[in-house]
Design a protein around this motif. Structure first.
Motif, short mmCIF file in Angstrom:
data_model
loop_
_atom_site.label_atom_id
_atom_site.label_comp_id
_atom_site.label_asym_id
_atom_site.label_seq_id
_atom_site.Cartn_x
_atom_site.Cartn_y
_atom_site.Cartn_z
N LYS A 14 0.81 -1.23 0.00
CA LYS A 14 0.00 0.00 0.00
C LYS A 14 0.84 1.28 0.00
CE LYS A 14 -0.92 -0.06 5.01
NZ LYS A 14 -2.01 -0.09 6.04
N LYS A 15 2.03 1.25 0.57
CA LYS A 15 2.88 2.45 0.58
C LYS A 15 3.69 2.57 -0.71
CE LYS A 15 3.31 2.79 5.61
NZ LYS A 15 4.24 2.77 6.78
N ALA A 16 3.63 1.56 -1.55
CA ALA A 16 4.31 1.63 -2.85
C ALA A 16 3.36 2.03 -3.97
CB ALA A 16 4.94 0.28 -3.17
N SER A 17 2.06 2.10 -3.68
CA SER A 17 1.09 2.45 -4.72
C SER A 17 0.74 3.93 -4.65
CB SER A 17 -0.18 1.60 -4.57
OG SER A 17 -1.04 2.12 -3.58
N LEU A 18 0.32 4.45 -5.77
CA LEU A 18 -0.02 5.87 -5.88
C LEU A 18 -1.17 6.25 -4.97
CD1 LEU A 18 0.41 8.56 -7.41
CD2 LEU A 18 -1.16 7.71 -9.16
N TYR A 19 -2.03 5.29 -4.68
CA TYR A 19 -3.28 5.57 -3.99
C TYR A 19 -3.20 5.28 -2.49
CZ TYR A 19 -3.91 4.34 -8.85
OH TYR A 19 -3.73 4.22 -10.20
N GLY A 20 -2.06 4.74 -2.03
CA GLY A 20 -1.96 4.33 -0.64
C GLY A 20 -2.81 3.11 -0.37
N THR A 21 -3.01 2.27 -1.40
CA THR A 21 -3.85 1.07 -1.28
C THR A 21 -3.08 -0.14 -1.79
OG1 THR A 21 -4.82 1.21 -3.51
CG2 THR A 21 -5.88 2.50 -1.77
N GLU A 92 -17.01 -10.12 0.03
CA GLU A 92 -17.69 -9.03 0.73
C GLU A 92 -16.98 -8.61 2.01
OE1 GLU A 92 -21.50 -10.02 2.88
OE2 GLU A 92 -21.36 -11.77 1.56
N LYS A 93 -15.95 -9.35 2.42
CA LYS A 93 -15.08 -8.93 3.53
C LYS A 93 -13.89 -8.13 3.01
CE LYS A 93 -17.10 -10.56 7.20
NZ LYS A 93 -17.47 -9.68 8.34
N ASN A 94 -13.92 -7.79 1.74
CA ASN A 94 -12.86 -7.02 1.09
C ASN A 94 -11.51 -7.74 1.12
OD1 ASN A 94 -14.42 -4.65 0.30
ND2 ASN A 94 -14.59 -4.31 2.51
N VAL A 95 -11.57 -9.04 0.88
CA VAL A 95 -10.37 -9.84 0.67
C VAL A 95 -10.30 -10.17 -0.81
CG1 VAL A 95 -9.07 -11.89 1.32
CG2 VAL A 95 -10.61 -10.82 2.98
N ASN A 156 1.11 -24.31 -7.99
CA ASN A 156 0.24 -23.13 -8.11
C ASN A 156 0.65 -22.06 -7.12
OD1 ASN A 156 -1.64 -23.94 -10.16
ND2 ASN A 156 -2.58 -25.34 -8.68
N SER A 157 0.73 -20.83 -7.58
CA SER A 157 0.98 -19.71 -6.69
C SER A 157 -0.24 -18.80 -6.66
CB SER A 157 2.21 -18.93 -7.14
OG SER A 157 3.36 -19.74 -7.08
N VAL A 158 -0.54 -18.27 -5.48
CA VAL A 158 -1.79 -17.55 -5.26
C VAL A 158 -1.50 -16.19 -4.64
CG1 VAL A 158 -4.07 -17.69 -4.20
CG2 VAL A 158 -2.90 -19.79 -4.88
N LEU A 159 -2.23 -15.19 -5.10
CA LEU A 159 -2.11 -13.82 -4.60
C LEU A 159 -3.31 -13.52 -3.70
CD1 LEU A 159 -1.04 -14.05 -7.71
CD2 LEU A 159 -0.98 -11.57 -7.62
N PHE A 160 -3.03 -12.95 -2.52
CA PHE A 160 -4.07 -12.51 -1.60
C PHE A 160 -3.79 -11.07 -1.18
CE2 PHE A 160 -3.96 -17.14 -0.66
CZ PHE A 160 -5.30 -17.46 -0.78
N SER A 161 -4.86 -10.30 -0.96
CA SER A 161 -4.68 -8.97 -0.39
C SER A 161 -5.93 -8.56 0.38
CB SER A 161 -4.38 -7.94 -1.48
OG SER A 161 -5.49 -7.76 -2.34
N ASP A 162 -5.73 -7.63 1.30
CA ASP A 162 -6.83 -6.94 1.96
C ASP A 162 -6.42 -5.48 2.05
OD1 ASP A 162 -5.06 -6.77 4.18
OD2 ASP A 162 -5.84 -8.65 5.01
N LYS A 163 -7.08 -4.69 2.84
CA LYS A 163 -6.79 -3.25 2.85
C LYS A 163 -5.43 -2.93 3.46
CE LYS A 163 -9.20 -2.33 7.21
NZ LYS A 163 -10.29 -1.55 7.86
#
Length: 476
Positions: A14-21, A92-95, A156-163
């Motif tokens: 999130k600190k590497a993105s333009l939006y802080g997300t 819906e849990k923003n994951v 298999n490699s998997v990407l996960f993110s939350d806020k």
């Protein structure tokens, strides 16, 4: 029946993105150029017994829990023959979850912990995980337990993110895996090769791993290094295919974001965790995922030597069935956190359309995709395939118009998100969800109109570019 999925993934703290997300992104590449997909919202369920999934590709089947969250998915249309492959979504849990980046373990490790033929594979990995997780770290742990229970029939490699966080999980043998949290101020790129490097088993905040993996490596003398515990060295491959098919894609992504860093496209030691002196935008990711070694001698659409133009596998391909950037925001009111930027055309030429994940439905042009091209259909998938094919057909003539089209749309998209955020912030609950569902419909309508106009323009200009012509005296 199975088909190879050879993708490219980008993860941004999130600190590497333009939006802080947080941002996670991937090209879903399939074996064939045409494997139609659709985008729909899977409704939540509660207290439903007897839910069951079964793969048409192997003998895997399992019961689902009685409760599951609503989530977005981008599955195959021909699910009965090709499997679900729901690929990407935000629940819906923003994951957010993107699955999977095909990854290959080496013969030494697979000889001792072989792949499980009827285990949980990519075709059902989203169905079995995304509806039930409440954070990115929970996603790693939940999927880890599934792999322990069922085993994996593929790397298999998997990407996960939350806020707050971004995790990358690499499943490389039948039961063993490692996951790493991407630092908030960093980004990472992976391309069908084991990517994670040094693992710190004392740092449980930033690493997770399968039960017994250290003993597995020690007991079977699998670590080739005299010091350290380098996951890539222990479990990964480095062969001719890697040097021409995989590592050049990582090199080019680094070249775009860190042009000052000297690297070689065939290097086995390209770093996984990277830092830039600027912030990364959705457009930066779109540029990388749609790239084909642009402005280098390796560009297959360039003017270099033929051997160079065909030397390396590009990132953006005609067999990219969908490309996505999953954004989860912590700097907006509740209900507005998740946005899926979805591209159903060639990522080199088509737009990443923003969809709010707090929605109950998608426009029929996305949720209903015919198996074959029909010029009368309203399918987004086939519209963008047509638009991409036409752009490539006269690349030198059409590329500037294509850039202008994309630039205009991204300007509209950012304005759309800003205005929608403002209006939806005044709403809550079902009223807000209804508003965002309708907003998604509106941005689809706007994108469709702009894309059809561009298709019309290219057809008319393409007619004038035909070689079946001859200068004639108008008086004849």
């Amino acid at each position: 029946m199975n088909y190879e999925s050879a993708c490219t993934s980008i993860l941004v703290g999130k600190k590497a993105s333009l939006y802080g997300t947080t941002l996670i992104a991937r090209n879903d590449d399939t074996f064939l150029p045409l494997t139609p997909q659709r985008f729909y919202m899977h409704p939540a369920w509660k207290g439903e017994k007897g839910l069951h999934v079964k793969s048409p590709l192997n003998k895997f089947e399992a019961d689902l829990p009685e409760n599951g969250y609503r989530y977005g998915a981008v599955p195959n249309v021909d699910r009965d023959h090709l499997g679900d492959y729901e690929e990407s979504g935000i629940n819906e849990k923003n994951v957010a979850m993107s699955a999977t980046e095909s990854t290959y373990g080496n013969e030494r490790t697979l000889a001792i912990d072989p792949l499980v033929v009827d285990g949980l594979d990519e075709d059902l990995i989203v169905n079995m995980t995304l509806p039930f997780i409440e954070s990115a770290r929970h996603g790693v742990e939940y999927l880890g337990q599934l792999i322990k229970q069922y085993g994996s029939p593929a790397g298999n490699s998997v990407l996960f993110s939350d806020k707050d966080s971004v995790w990358y999980m690499e499943i490389v043998t039948g039961h063993h895996w490692v996951a790493q949290r991407i630092p908030d101020d960093a980004y990472a790129v992976a391309a069908n090769q084991v990517a994670i490097q040094q693992v710190d088993f004392e740092d449980t905040d930033n690493f997770a791993w399968s039960e017994g993996i250290r003993e597995f490596v020690d007991d079977n003398k699998l670590n080739p290094d005299k010091t350290g515990w380098n996951f890539r060295h222990i479990f990964g491959t480095m062969n001719e295919k890697d040097r021409h098919y995989n590592t050049p894609r990582v090199w080019y992504a680094h070249h775009i974001l860190n042009p000052e860093v000297p690297e070689e496209p065939e290097s086995a030691e390209l770093p996984f965790i990277m830092h830039t002196d600027h912030l990364i935008s959705v457009e930066d990711i779109a540029q990388i995922l749609g790239s084909h070694y642009n402005e280098t001698r390796f560009d297959p659409m360039g003017h270099g030597d033929e051997k160079d133009r065909l030397r390396y596998r590009p990132i953006g391909l005609n067999r990219t069935q969908n490309s996505h950037v999953l954004q989860v925001r912590d700097n907006v009111p509740e209900g507005l956190e998740g946005i899926m930027w979805l591209n159903l055309g060639y990522p080199a030429f088509s737009p990443y359309v923003p969809f709010y994940s707090n929605a109950t439905d998608t426009d029929p042009s996305y949720s209903e995709t015919p198996l074959k091209m029909d010029i009368d259909s309203k399918s987004a998938y086939w519209m963008f395939r047509m638009q991409s094919m036409l752009t490539e057909s006269h690349y030198a003539k059409f590329i500037q118009n294509n850039r202008d089209y994309l630039t205009a749309l991204y300007r509209d998209y950012h304005a759309f998100v800003a205005e929608t955020d403002k209006e939806a912030a005044e709403l809550s609950g079902k009223e807000q969800t209804k508003f965002l569902t309708e907003a998604n419909y509106k941005i689809v309508a706007h994108t469709t109109a702009a894309t059809k106009q561009q298709i019309n323009n290219m057809v008319m200009e393409g007619i004038n570019l035909s070689q079946l012509t001859f200068d004639m005296d108008k008086n004849l």
